[in-house]
Design a protein around this motif. Structure first.
Motif, PDB file in Angstrom:
ATOM      1  N   LYS A   1     -37.468  -2.520  -0.606  1.00 35.17           N
ATOM      2  CA  LYS A   1     -37.632  -3.281  -2.160  1.00 35.17           C
ATOM      3  C   LYS A   1     -36.989  -4.120  -2.320  1.00 35.17           C
ATOM      4  O   LYS A   1     -37.057  -5.355  -2.608  1.00 35.17           O
ATOM      5  N   SER A   2     -35.569  -4.067  -2.141  1.00 32.89           N
ATOM      6  CA  SER A   2     -34.461  -5.092  -2.417  1.00 32.89           C
ATOM      7  C   SER A   2     -34.541  -6.200  -1.378  1.00 32.89           C
ATOM      8  O   SER A   2     -34.334  -7.460  -1.993  1.00 32.89           O
ATOM      9  N   THR A   3     -35.056  -5.910  -0.091  1.00 30.98           N
ATOM     10  CA  THR A   3     -35.057  -7.199   0.719  1.00 30.98           C
ATOM     11  C   THR A   3     -36.203  -7.782   0.376  1.00 30.98           C
ATOM     12  O   THR A   3     -35.957  -9.118   0.366  1.00 30.98           O
ATOM     13  N   LEU A   4     -37.308  -7.453   0.037  1.00 33.68           N
ATOM     14  CA  LEU A   4     -38.438  -8.147  -0.506  1.00 33.68           C
ATOM     15  C   LEU A   4     -38.209  -9.101  -1.650  1.00 33.68           C
ATOM     16  O   LEU A   4     -38.449 -10.288  -1.567  1.00 33.68           O
ATOM     17  N   ILE A   5     -37.216  -8.404  -2.775  1.00 34.96           N
ATOM     18  CA  ILE A   5     -36.982  -9.208  -3.638  1.00 34.96           C
ATOM     19  C   ILE A   5     -36.117 -10.497  -3.324  1.00 34.96           C
ATOM     20  O   ILE A   5     -36.194 -11.336  -3.885  1.00 34.96           O
ATOM     21  N   LYS A   6     -35.153 -10.090  -2.374  1.00 32.49           N
ATOM     22  CA  LYS A   6     -34.105 -11.070  -2.106  1.00 32.49           C
ATOM     23  C   LYS A   6     -35.137 -12.054  -1.087  1.00 32.49           C
ATOM     24  O   LYS A   6     -34.323 -13.434  -1.500  1.00 32.49           O
ATOM     25  N   ILE A   7     -35.844 -12.051  -0.461  1.00 33.04           N
ATOM     26  CA  ILE A   7     -36.726 -12.999   0.186  1.00 33.04           C
ATOM     27  C   ILE A   7     -37.340 -13.862  -0.972  1.00 33.04           C
ATOM     28  O   ILE A   7     -37.543 -15.029  -0.834  1.00 33.04           O
ATOM     29  N   MET A   8     -38.130 -13.156  -1.838  1.00 30.05           N
ATOM     30  CA  MET A   8     -38.683 -13.917  -2.719  1.00 30.05           C
ATOM     31  C   MET A   8     -37.979 -14.818  -3.782  1.00 30.05           C
ATOM     32  O   MET A   8     -38.155 -15.746  -4.480  1.00 30.05           O
ATOM     33  N   SER A   9     -36.817 -14.392  -4.112  1.00 29.62           N
ATOM     34  CA  SER A   9     -35.824 -14.623  -4.989  1.00 29.62           C
ATOM     35  C   SER A   9     -34.878 -15.671  -4.433  1.00 29.62           C
ATOM     36  O   SER A   9     -33.791 -16.263  -5.004  1.00 29.62           O
ATOM     37  N   GLY A  10     -34.927 -15.948  -3.148  1.00 27.49           N
ATOM     38  CA  GLY A  10     -34.088 -17.147  -2.484  1.00 27.49           C
ATOM     39  C   GLY A  10     -32.575 -16.609  -2.064  1.00 27.49           C
ATOM     40  O   GLY A  10     -31.932 -17.504  -1.466  1.00 27.49           O
TER      41      GLY A  10
ATOM     42  N   LEU B   1     -47.268 -13.080   3.846  1.00 30.01           N
ATOM     43  CA  LEU B   1     -48.145 -12.809   4.923  1.00 30.01           C
ATOM     44  C   LEU B   1     -47.579 -12.162   6.123  1.00 30.01           C
ATOM     45  O   LEU B   1     -46.711 -13.130   7.064  1.00 30.01           O
ATOM     46  N   ASP B   2     -47.485 -10.913   6.422  1.00 32.98           N
ATOM     47  CA  ASP B   2     -47.002 -10.553   7.676  1.00 32.98           C
ATOM     48  C   ASP B   2     -45.633 -10.821   7.896  1.00 32.98           C
ATOM     49  O   ASP B   2     -44.974 -11.033   8.877  1.00 32.98           O
ATOM     50  N   VAL B   3     -45.056 -10.768   6.521  1.00 29.66           N
ATOM     51  CA  VAL B   3     -43.410 -11.041   6.657  1.00 29.66           C
ATOM     52  C   VAL B   3     -42.578 -10.092   7.172  1.00 29.66           C
ATOM     53  O   VAL B   3     -42.662  -8.667   6.699  1.00 29.66           O
ATOM     54  N   GLY B   4     -41.712 -10.318   7.990  1.00 28.88           N
ATOM     55  CA  GLY B   4     -40.603  -9.385   8.408  1.00 28.88           C
ATOM     56  C   GLY B   4     -39.207  -9.768   8.055  1.00 28.88           C
ATOM     57  O   GLY B   4     -39.087 -11.119   7.975  1.00 28.88           O
ATOM     58  N   LYS B   5     -38.058  -9.035   8.036  1.00 26.49           N
ATOM     59  CA  LYS B   5     -37.005  -9.265   7.812  1.00 26.49           C
ATOM     60  C   LYS B   5     -36.129  -8.463   8.736  1.00 26.49           C
ATOM     61  O   LYS B   5     -36.082  -7.217   8.457  1.00 26.49           O
ATOM     62  N   ALA B   6     -35.183  -9.097   9.488  1.00 25.37           N
ATOM     63  CA  ALA B   6     -34.370  -8.560  10.377  1.00 25.37           C
ATOM     64  C   ALA B   6     -32.854  -8.730  10.063  1.00 25.37           C
ATOM     65  O   ALA B   6     -32.652  -9.746   9.831  1.00 25.37           O
ATOM     66  N   TYR B   7     -32.119  -7.596   9.848  1.00 23.27           N
ATOM     67  CA  TYR B   7     -30.744  -7.805   9.607  1.00 23.27           C
ATOM     68  C   TYR B   7     -30.188  -7.395  11.096  1.00 23.27           C
ATOM     69  O   TYR B   7     -30.121  -6.243  11.289  1.00 23.27           O
ATOM     70  N   GLY B   8     -29.952  -8.229  11.868  1.00 21.10           N
ATOM     71  CA  GLY B   8     -29.100  -7.985  13.221  1.00 21.10           C
ATOM     72  C   GLY B   8     -30.584  -7.290  13.894  1.00 21.10           C
ATOM     73  O   GLY B   8     -31.513  -7.723  14.067  1.00 21.10           O
ATOM     74  N   ASN B   9     -30.131  -5.887  14.391  1.00 25.96           N
ATOM     75  CA  ASN B   9     -31.178  -5.107  15.163  1.00 25.96           C
ATOM     76  C   ASN B   9     -31.838  -4.259  14.001  1.00 25.96           C
ATOM     77  O   ASN B   9     -32.701  -3.312  14.361  1.00 25.96           O
ATOM     78  N   VAL B  10     -31.670  -4.223  12.647  1.00 26.45           N
ATOM     79  CA  VAL B  10     -32.234  -3.417  11.487  1.00 26.45           C
ATOM     80  C   VAL B  10     -33.397  -4.232  11.171  1.00 26.45           C
ATOM     81  O   VAL B  10     -33.195  -5.391  10.582  1.00 26.45           O
ATOM     82  N   ASP B  11     -34.488  -3.560  11.369  1.00 29.82           N
ATOM     83  CA  ASP B  11     -35.734  -4.395  10.628  1.00 29.82           C
ATOM     84  C   ASP B  11     -36.003  -3.649   9.385  1.00 29.82           C
ATOM     85  O   ASP B  11     -36.408  -2.628   9.251  1.00 29.82           O
ATOM     86  N   ALA B  12     -35.546  -4.513   8.453  1.00 32.52           N
ATOM     87  CA  ALA B  12     -35.497  -3.926   6.908  1.00 32.52           C
ATOM     88  C   ALA B  12     -37.099  -4.241   6.563  1.00 32.52           C
ATOM     89  O   ALA B  12     -37.401  -3.270   5.469  1.00 32.52           O
TER      90      ALA B  12
ATOM     91  N   HIS C   1     -32.245 -14.235   0.643  1.00 42.19           N
ATOM     92  CA  HIS C   1     -32.314 -14.128   1.748  1.00 42.19           C
ATOM     93  C   HIS C   1     -33.394 -14.747   2.570  1.00 42.19           C
ATOM     94  O   HIS C   1     -34.570 -14.680   1.792  1.00 42.19           O
ATOM     95  N   ASP C   2     -33.572 -15.585   4.031  1.00 43.78           N
ATOM     96  CA  ASP C   2     -34.798 -15.902   4.355  1.00 43.78           C
ATOM     97  C   ASP C   2     -35.392 -14.837   5.174  1.00 43.78           C
ATOM     98  O   ASP C   2     -34.645 -13.923   5.475  1.00 43.78           O
ATOM     99  N   TYR C   3     -36.654 -15.053   5.379  1.00 43.58           N
ATOM    100  CA  TYR C   3     -37.303 -13.794   6.205  1.00 43.58           C
ATOM    101  C   TYR C   3     -37.189 -14.437   7.675  1.00 43.58           C
ATOM    102  O   TYR C   3     -36.951 -15.584   7.763  1.00 43.58           O
ATOM    103  N   THR C   4     -37.506 -13.351   8.630  1.00 35.48           N
ATOM    104  CA  THR C   4     -37.493 -13.845   9.760  1.00 35.48           C
ATOM    105  C   THR C   4     -38.777 -13.937  10.630  1.00 35.48           C
ATOM    106  O   THR C   4     -38.938 -14.297  11.724  1.00 35.48           O
ATOM    107  N   SER C   5     -39.870 -13.334   9.880  1.00 36.76           N
ATOM    108  CA  SER C   5     -41.021 -13.577  10.747  1.00 36.76           C
ATOM    109  C   SER C   5     -42.196 -13.752   9.366  1.00 36.76           C
ATOM    110  O   SER C   5     -41.875 -13.275   8.401  1.00 36.76           O
TER     111      SER C   5
END
Ligand code: ATP
Length: 339
Positions: free
Chosen positions: A115-124, A80-91, A126-130
């Motif tokens: 797509k890979s970032t989304l997989i990484k969040i769901m598969s543990g 839900l409204d998920v975001g992931k930032a790598y430093g100042n890159v909003d993936a 990487h954590d999401y940032t928002s």
């Protein structure tokens, strides 16, 4: 519900009414007029893929261009409204995704779409940032793949994590070997029997389970990796480009297997570049562009042509073609280039 987004809208918050989003920069026009007036090119009369893409965007009711990020009680997993930032890159930014039992949710997108970032969040990984990730209704932040797996999410990567020199049955039980007796002797007979049963149940025919996995076709390997995930309790399987390296026949084998997993009640997340493959098995489609959701539609809301147009970014391609056709381009040759 279909959602198509243009530009790079910011999300103003959860659960807002259409009117709250009227001022979003780059979002669909929210002019309060009859939607039909905005359909300059109707979906029925559009002839070229670009017209169809435009028509699809134009025909989207204003209110639908907003987030519908509300918890779904039937969902196995939800972003839900998920975001992931790598430093100042909003993936990823403002991504909603719902995985329901007995459905294939396809996530499509070009290189760098997220797509890979989304997989990484769901598969543990990487954590999401928002935003929020719900698994079986509970908010989760995984700190390892083990946690994701323990909560019923199995990810099958392109490299499959299979040991090529090991047999089919050894690979099926890799890391989860069955033992018997006080000395923990491997229960080979039982493992072979279960492996054979499970593969047969899902329609995979591998006559010799002692064969090294390395000698099997790409499609068969994919199926073994998926069957293994299902047997060990996955409720959600995430498949990372499972048909990317396969020919037509082998892709067919894997797509059939994905259907079998869906029909067995699993929630499947199919990550792919290929709208044709997605459309054959998908129930729901999410197209990511530069980390944002560009299209969110169920199968009865989007045609294969429209999905393909979204993926290809037809209007972007036409702009590129236009640039290439311009005859005012002069190519200067540096003196250094001359022999
Ligand atoms: N670890 C990282 N650090 C910084 N930026 C990253 C990192 N991982 C990904 N990115 C950036 O995030 C964006 C999304 O990347 P991601 O790998 O998720 O896309 P993708 O859709 O999987 O692309 P591909 O199909 O090429 O693998 C890209 O701009 C990428 O450069």
């Amino acid at each position: 519900m279909i959602r198509i987004k243009t530009g790079q809208p910011e999300k103003p918050g959860k659960g807002g009414a259409a009117g709250e989003h009227a001022e979003l920069p780059g979002s669909l026009p929210v002019d309060g007029t009859d939607a039909t007036k905005r359909d300059a090119v109707s979906r029925e009369t559009a002839e070229t893929p670009a017209e169809r893409e435009k028509a699809l965007i134009d025909s989207t009711p204003a209110g639908r261009a907003t987030s519908d990020d509300v918890a779904d009680p039937d969902a196995l997993a939800q972003l839900l409204d998920v975001g992931k930032a790598y430093g100042n890159v909003d993936a990823l930014r403002g991504v909603d995704l719902t995985v329901r039992p007995g459905e294939v949710t396809c996530v499509l997108g070009d290189n760098g779409a997220g797509k890979s970032t989304l997989i990484k969040i769901m598969s543990g990984l990487h954590d999401y940032t928002s935003g929020t990730m719900l698994v079986a209704g509970d908010e989760r932040h995984f700190s390892s793949p083990r946690q994701s797996l323990a909560s019923g999410i199995a990810t099958v990567y392109q490299d499959l994590a299979l040991a090529p020199l090991q047999s089919v049955w050894r690979n099926f039980f890799l890391g989860n070997e069955l033992t018997r007796g006080p000395f923990g002797v491997l229960d080979i007979k039982k493992m072979k029997a279960i492996c054979g049963e499970e593969l047969t149940k899902m329609g995979i025919v591998i006559p010799d389970l002692d064969r090294p996995v390395g000698g099997l076709s790409g499609g068969q390997k994919q199926c073994i990796a998926i069957a293994r995930a299902i047997y060990f309790g996955a409720k959600v399987i995430i498949l990372d480009e499972p048909t990317a390296a396969l020919g037509v026949k082998q892709s067919g084998v894997v797509l059939k297997y994905i259907q079998a997993a869906r029909d067995a009640g699993l929630g499947v997340v199919l990550i792919t570049h290929n709208p044709h493959h997605a459309y054959l098995v998908g129930n729901h489609f999410v197209v990511l562009k530069l980390g944002r959701v560009a299209l969110d539609a169920s199968k009865d809301e989007v045609s294969l042509d429209e999905l393909t147009a979204q993926m290809a970014g037809v209007s972007e391609l036409e702009a590129l073609e236009h640039e290439l056709r311009k005859d005012d381009v002069t190519v200067s040759t540096s003196p250094l280039d001359v022999d």
